[in-house]
Design a protein around this motif. Sequence first.
Motif, short mmCIF file in Angstrom:
data_model
loop_
_atom_site.label_atom_id
_atom_site.label_comp_id
_atom_site.label_asym_id
_atom_site.label_seq_id
_atom_site.Cartn_x
_atom_site.Cartn_y
_atom_site.Cartn_z
N LEU A 1 0.88 -1.14 -0.02
CA LEU A 1 -0.10 0.16 -0.11
C LEU A 1 0.83 1.20 0.14
CD1 LEU A 1 -2.63 -0.71 2.49
CD2 LEU A 1 -3.04 -1.14 0.06
N LEU A 2 1.78 1.23 0.72
CA LEU A 2 2.74 2.50 0.91
C LEU A 2 3.49 2.73 -0.40
CD1 LEU A 2 4.07 1.72 4.54
CD2 LEU A 2 2.22 3.21 4.01
N ALA A 3 3.82 1.54 -0.99
CA ALA A 3 4.56 1.87 -2.46
C ALA A 3 3.70 2.49 -3.44
CB ALA A 3 5.21 0.72 -2.92
N ALA A 4 2.48 2.15 -3.23
CA ALA A 4 1.28 2.82 -4.11
C ALA A 4 1.43 4.22 -4.03
CB ALA A 4 -0.03 2.16 -4.19
N ASP B 1 3.56 6.25 -3.76
CA ASP B 1 4.27 7.32 -4.82
C ASP B 1 3.69 7.85 -5.93
OD1 ASP B 1 6.54 6.21 -3.37
OD2 ASP B 1 6.97 4.86 -4.71
N HIS B 2 2.54 7.39 -6.64
CA HIS B 2 1.84 7.95 -7.48
C HIS B 2 0.17 8.20 -7.15
CE1 HIS B 2 0.03 4.26 -8.36
NE2 HIS B 2 1.27 3.49 -8.17
N ALA B 3 -0.22 8.08 -5.78
CA ALA B 3 -1.46 8.51 -5.71
C ALA B 3 -1.54 8.86 -3.87
CB ALA B 3 -2.08 6.94 -5.21
N GLU B 4 -2.71 9.44 -3.98
CA GLU B 4 -3.00 9.98 -2.22
C GLU B 4 -3.19 9.01 -1.37
OE1 GLU B 4 -5.65 13.60 -2.68
OE2 GLU B 4 -3.79 14.77 -2.23
N ALA B 5 -3.98 8.03 -1.82
CA ALA B 5 -4.58 6.83 -0.96
C ALA B 5 -4.39 5.70 -1.63
CB ALA B 5 -5.72 7.03 -0.50
N ALA B 6 -4.23 4.62 -0.87
CA ALA B 6 -4.16 3.05 -1.52
C ALA B 6 -4.89 2.13 -0.48
CB ALA B 6 -2.85 2.69 -1.58
N PHE C 1 -6.23 0.77 4.99
CA PHE C 1 -6.06 1.38 3.74
C PHE C 1 -4.79 2.56 4.26
CE2 PHE C 1 -9.51 3.46 5.71
CZ PHE C 1 -9.35 4.79 5.79
N ALA C 2 -4.18 3.24 3.31
CA ALA C 2 -3.07 4.12 3.57
C ALA C 2 -3.34 5.35 2.75
CB ALA C 2 -1.77 3.49 2.99
N VAL C 3 -3.17 6.37 3.60
CA VAL C 3 -3.02 7.96 2.85
C VAL C 3 -1.67 8.44 2.94
CG1 VAL C 3 -5.45 7.90 3.56
CG2 VAL C 3 -3.76 8.88 4.80
N SER C 4 -1.54 9.37 2.05
CA SER C 4 -0.23 10.09 1.93
C SER C 4 0.06 11.11 3.19
CB SER C 4 -0.01 10.77 0.78
OG SER C 4 -0.97 11.88 0.67
N ALA C 5 1.05 11.53 3.77
CA ALA C 5 1.38 12.52 4.49
C ALA C 5 0.48 13.80 4.19
CB ALA C 5 2.70 12.77 5.11
N ASP D 1 -7.36 9.55 -7.40
CA ASP D 1 -6.25 9.51 -6.40
C ASP D 1 -6.17 8.53 -5.53
OD1 ASP D 1 -5.14 12.20 -7.54
OD2 ASP D 1 -6.52 13.36 -6.31
N ILE D 2 -7.01 7.35 -5.73
CA ILE D 2 -6.86 6.27 -4.84
C ILE D 2 -6.39 5.18 -5.65
CG2 ILE D 2 -8.36 4.68 -3.31
CD1 ILE D 2 -10.13 6.91 -3.21
#
Length: 276
Positions: free
Chosen positions: A98-101, A103-108, A145-149, A176-177
Motif C-alpha cells: 500500500l505504501l509503495a502505491a 508514490d503516485h496516489a494520495e491513498a491506497a 488503507f493508507a493515505v499520504s502525509a 487519486d486512490i
Amino acid sequence: MTQIATVLIPAFNEAAMIGRTLAALDDPRLRLVVIANACTDDTADVARRAAPRAIVLETARPGKINALNIGRFCTLPDLPVVFMDADLDTTPAQIAMLLAALDHAEAACGRMEIDTAGCSALVRAYMRAWTLNPYFEKGKFGGLFAVSATAAARLFPLPRVTADDEFIRRSLAAEDIAFVPDCSFTARAPRDLATLIRVRRRALRGAHALSGTGQRRGSGARAMLRHALPRPRLWADLAVFVAVMALVRLQLALEPATAATAWERDTTNRPVELHR
C-alpha cells in the motif's frame, strides 16, 4: 531502523483479537499506535504485552473518530498514515505494498477477503452477493488503507461521522486512490443474520448521513444488482441480499433520530470467551 509509516489502530474491547493483530505486524519500520477507547476489558494491557514497541493510548471517551483524532498526534511527521481495524489479519509486507502505491496516489487500498467460517447459511449467501458489487473491483476502501502525509494533513481532524472510512474515501478524488490487488487483508463476517442486519444498518445510516453533508454517493446496491443479475446461479444469494437490505432500509425509516448514536458492533466473530 528508519520508520516508514504510522499505523493507527483504534480498538474498542478488542482484548480477544488485538494480540494476534499486533503480533502479525512485528516490523520496526512501522510505528504502531493503538488507541483503546472506552474499553471495559484489558485491550490496552494485551496490546502492550503483544507489541512492546507500540504506542498504546487510552481514552475514556468512546468513538472510533475520537480515537483516530487522538492517535494522529503520535503519527510520524511527513510520512504516510495507515488506518487499520483492530480485528483484521494482515502483514507488514501487505502494508508495504500500500505504501509503495502512494508514490503516485494520495491513498491506497487492497483486496478484502471475507472469512465466513462458522457463519449461518443466510449470512454466507448475503456475503457472496455483496462481494459482486462493482465497488469491490477497485478494492475495499475500509478496514485497511493508507493515505499520504499530504492527504492525512488535509483530512485531520476527522469530523464526527459514523462512516469514517467512507468519509475519507469520498473526500478523495477517485483517480487519486490506488487499488493494490496483491495486497489483501481478511475480515470476519458476522456469524448470524441478526448481527449482520445490525451492522448493515449502521453502515447504511452512516452513508446516508454523509450524503446529507453533500459528499458524493457510492455506487450502491442497484449497480451491484445490474452486475449480478445475468448470473442465474446467484439469484438465490441475490434474493437474500435484497431481502436483508429491504429490512435494513425499513428499520432505518422507522427508527427514532436518537438511534443514530448507537454503536452496532459485531461481537459474534470474537472468541466465545469474550461473551461469557
